[in-house]
Design an enzyme around this catalytic site. Structure first.
Site, PDB file in Angstrom:
ATOM      1  N   ASP A  28       0.815  -1.212   0.000  1.00  0.00           N
ATOM      2  CA  ASP A  28       0.000   0.000   0.000  1.00  0.00           C
ATOM      3  C   ASP A  28       0.849   1.264   0.000  1.00  0.00           C
ATOM      4  O   ASP A  28       0.313   2.353  -0.164  1.00  0.00           O
ATOM      5  CB  ASP A  28      -0.946   0.000   1.213  1.00  0.00           C
ATOM      6  CG  ASP A  28      -2.394  -0.161   0.796  1.00  0.00           C
ATOM      7  OD1 ASP A  28      -2.637  -0.569  -0.354  1.00  0.00           O
ATOM      8  OD2 ASP A  28      -3.275   0.131   1.606  1.00  0.00           O
ATOM      9  N   ASP A  30     -11.977  -7.490   9.465  1.00  0.00           N
ATOM     10  CA  ASP A  30     -11.983  -8.925   9.714  1.00  0.00           C
ATOM     11  C   ASP A  30     -13.194  -9.334  10.553  1.00  0.00           C
ATOM     12  O   ASP A  30     -13.939 -10.248  10.189  1.00  0.00           O
ATOM     13  CB  ASP A  30     -10.677  -9.351  10.386  1.00  0.00           C
ATOM     14  CG  ASP A  30     -10.273  -8.411  11.525  1.00  0.00           C
ATOM     15  OD1 ASP A  30     -11.042  -7.489  11.864  1.00  0.00           O
ATOM     16  OD2 ASP A  30      -9.180  -8.608  12.088  1.00  0.00           O
TER      17      ASP A  30
END
Length: 740
Positions: A143, A453
């Site tokens: 990223d 998550d």
């Protein structure tokens, strides 16, 4: 017949089940007695009017705190209801040519906070999984768009051509080279051939590390937050004179999605979804292993262990993911910061596995592409392509990959990749691709919260998918835990903010879940979402009883009152259960003390700040943020951690609240002791005095940091003075209010 033998077994922990249910029953009765006592006493106070309004307010706040703690405790009982454990039989799996393919997703963002050598060790260990190389594909999401990470990937590929044949030949289990060369005893150490090859590989690894470090030293740009998408299949021939053994290698792909400062990028979930699309185009494996960049594969058998569940015909149709435990290589025996999160990784995952399965925890899990894309293998040639484009975007090639009958496009030729698929894969990694689609909403990793998550796993369970928790004897993955108090509290603040976002939204587990999943599963998810609100009762119980103690005003029944034993039982019951769980997991009473201490510290710091952040983000007063945890090792901090000493070099916003409450409890206890000696009446305020005493004992390291330590990890004098002033102000205001 061997084919009829099960690939796995699930068994209930019967002894734990009996102990847990007995504890739940007895503790519930005591809680009902407490509620009866508080309610009847409050009604009597209100009816007679013989108490001042401030006292009534304090009494109500204490009662409310006890109710909140009781509610969180009740939710927690769902974990204890049916704990199970599992056994697998990898030797019963089909032949290698019949095994399904696996894509490995690894995410990194900053080579400064996440050192490149460490990240590449994770990449190399994933390439060394005990799985057919032609069915293993490793993707790294960068990223930061860093040339350092890309250069390190190329060097990792070069070294892996030496490392993988060595691991396969000698059955090396510790497949992270850094970890392997740090310890002895893995492999056929009695062989001269092995010793010679090991020395050769060690030389290659030293060359690899030197080259990676030089890349960083010579780089003009470390990270970029403004760059187009970059996709590269790593293919690089070995240097002259360093020709490795000929061996088949897994596919290795570098992916850096497009980043622009002015546009949202949805943090880790956005990176994972780009990997989901790009991998669908290149390899399209039905199963995905997700790893944090510091979480290396410690046991190459994990892939086959996971397939023992994913290939089980009875559970596989609705099995979304197999969750493995989080273990860490840098945890000391003392673990003063509770970095292992033992309570979560033992009680909660085993308990949820007995219901619908554990939550998703962001790393160390094997998930099916089908569950993420919600395709159920039903996409056929006559499916409405226009409708699919509204969900999955405009790429026809990616939409084709959703059909499970479509074979993967595994790249063997880099030239073909560059000419045929580069443009398409870069489009899939662009910022504009998800515009006006359902990415992050109805399919894939969800964007609603920074704890993608937890939220993704919750929605999968709501849609009828299940999960499995498997904890083998050898830790399958080992990561780097935060052994820095400041970093640990920042990390927990971020998690708390994400959980609170879910807790106060329409997706609240106690609102959204009951009609979609078993009530016990809802309670488990709700416990995690609402657990941070425990900061409210802890703040109240760390201040109000102490203010009343300093004034000699009782808030609890005196010793001669039968209800006194109710409070004694509740304290002993909860703490003895905690101790029993620690001892049964192979830990000591010291572990219980560390976990109590960190719960108190987190309650007054990260749970408090995280809850405020989550509420402010929800109402639009601030934007969500995500800063990677610093995995770079600090020698001084590590030395303090291993010696069992707190390092209080953390932001003042964390240090001052915990110091203020500790000082407040010390002063209140001293004043209360003087009053007891003077009046010779300790029965009425015994519980309040004990609360202060317990907090002081548990928080002794904070006292040590304020008054006794002289090293660089002590609490700064400025923080101690400010905390003393704040404690004095609270005591003074409390006295004025109660006197009034």
């Amino acid at each position: 017949m061997e084919d009829s033998l099960p690939l796995n077994l699930c068994q209930v922990k019967k002894s734990s089940l009996v102990i847990n249910r007995l504890y739940t029953s007895l503790h519930s009765i005591a809680l009902l007695a407490l509620i009866f006592y508080r309610t009847s006493t409050l009604l009597e106070i209100t009816k007679t009017g013989n108490k001042s309004m401030p006292f009534v307010l304090f009494y109500v706040l204490v009662f409310a705190s006890e109710l909140i703690l009781s509610f969180i405790w009740l939710l927690n009982q769902a974990y204890l209801w049916r704990p199970v454990y599992r056994t697998v039989f990898p030797e019963r799996l089909p032949e290698d040519d019949k095994l399904p393919a696996i894509d490995v997703f690894i995410c990194t963002a900053d080579p400064t906070r996440e050192p490149s050598v460490q990240v590449m060790n994770t990449v190399i260990s994933a390439m060394a999984l005990d799985y057919p190389a032609n069915k293993l594909h490793v993707y790294l999401s960068d990223d930061g768009g860093s040339p350092v990470t890309l250069g390190a990937m190329r060097e990792a590929w070069n070294f892996a051509r030496f490392w993988l044949p060595f691991c396969r030949k000698y059955g090396i289990q510790t497949s992270s080279p850094e970890a392997y060369f740090s310890v002895a005893g893995d492999g056929n150490v009695s062989s001269k051939e092995f010793t010679a090859e090991k020395e050769k590989i060690k030389e290659e690894y030293d060359v690899f590390k030197e080259r990676v470090n030089k890349i960083k030293e010579n780089a003009t740009t470390i990270i970029s937050k403004n760059h187009p998408s970059i996709i590269e299949v790593i293919r690089r021939p070995a240097d002259n004179g360093r020709e490795p053994d000929k061996a088949e290698m897994p596919l290795l792909v570098y992916v850096s999605r497009e980043k622009r400062p002015s546009q949202p990028h949805n943090f880790k979930a956005g990176a994972l979804n780009v990997l989901l699309r790009v991998s669908g185009l290149l390899s399209n494996s039905p199963h995905i292993l997700a790893l944090d960049c510091d979480m290396y594969c410690n046991d190459p058998a994990s892939a086959r262990q996971a397939m023992c569940f994913h290939l089980d015909s009875e559970i596989s149709p609705k099995l979304a993911f197999v969750q493995f435990p989080h273990n860490f290589h840098n945890i000391s025996d003392n673990d003063i910061y509770d970095s292992q999160l033992r309570t979560f990784f033992t009680n909660q995952w085993y308990g949820m596995d007995g219901i619908t399965g554990p939550i998703n925890c962001g790393t160390c899990f094997y998930i099916t592409r089908e569950a993420l894309c919600e395709t159920s293998g039903s996409i056929q040639e006559d499916t409405n392509v226009g409708q699919l484009r509204k969900i999955f975007g405009p790429s026809n090639e990616f939409i084709k990959s959703l059909n499970r009958k479509i074979k993967s496009n595994i790249i063997k030729d880099e030239a073909r990749f560059s000419s045929a698929l580069l443009q398409e894969s870069q489009c899939l990694a662009s910022l504009s691709y998800e515009r006006d689609t359902q990415w992050g909403k109805e399919a894939s990793f969800r964007y609603f919260s920074v704890v993608e998550d937890y939220f993704t796993g919750f929605l999968l369970h709501c849609k009828g998918w299940n999960s499995v928790y498997y904890n083998p004897q050898r830790p399958p993955f080992l990561g780097t835990a935060s052994t820095n108090l400041g970093e640990m509290l920042v990390q927990n603040t971020r998690w708390t903010a994400g959980l609170i976002e879910v807790a106060i939204s329409k997706y609240s587990p106690i609102i959204y879940g009951p009609s979609r999943m078993p009530i016990l599963a809802c309670m488990c998810y709700a416990q995690l979402a609402y657990y941070p609100f425990g900061f409210i009762p802890f703040w109240c119980l760390s201040i109000i009883p102490q203010l009343c103690l300093a004034q000699g005003i009782p808030l609890y029944p005196e010793i001669s009152n039968p209800f006194f034993m109710v409070f004694v039982y509740l304290f002993l019951s909860s703490n003895l259960k905690h101790i029993q769980e620690a001892l049964s997991a192979g830990h000591s009473i010291r572990t219980w003390m560390h976990e109590q201490r960190m719960w108190m510290i987190k309650s007054v710091t990260c749970y408090f700040y995280g809850s405020l952040n989550g509420i402010m983000e929800k109402i639009g007063m601030r934007e969500a943020s995500f800063l990677p945890t610093d995995k770079a090792e600090d020698e001084g901090r590590t030395k303090l951690y291993k010696s069992g000493m707190f390092d209080f070099r953390a932001p003042g916003m964390f240090i001052i609240p915990m110091c203020t409450l500790v000082i407040l409890n010390i002063v209140s206890l001293l004043i209360g002791a003087v009053k007891i000696i003077h009046t010779r009446n300790y029965g009425e305020i015994f519980i309040q005095a004990f609360i202060s005493f317990f907090i002081i004992v548990v928080q002794y390291p904070v006292i040590e940091g304020i008054f006794f330590r002289k090293d660089y990890g002590r609490i700064p004098k400025s923080a101690s003075l400010l905390s003393t002033m704040l404690a004095g102000i609270i005591l003074s205001l409390g006295s004025l209010v109660l006197i009034y």
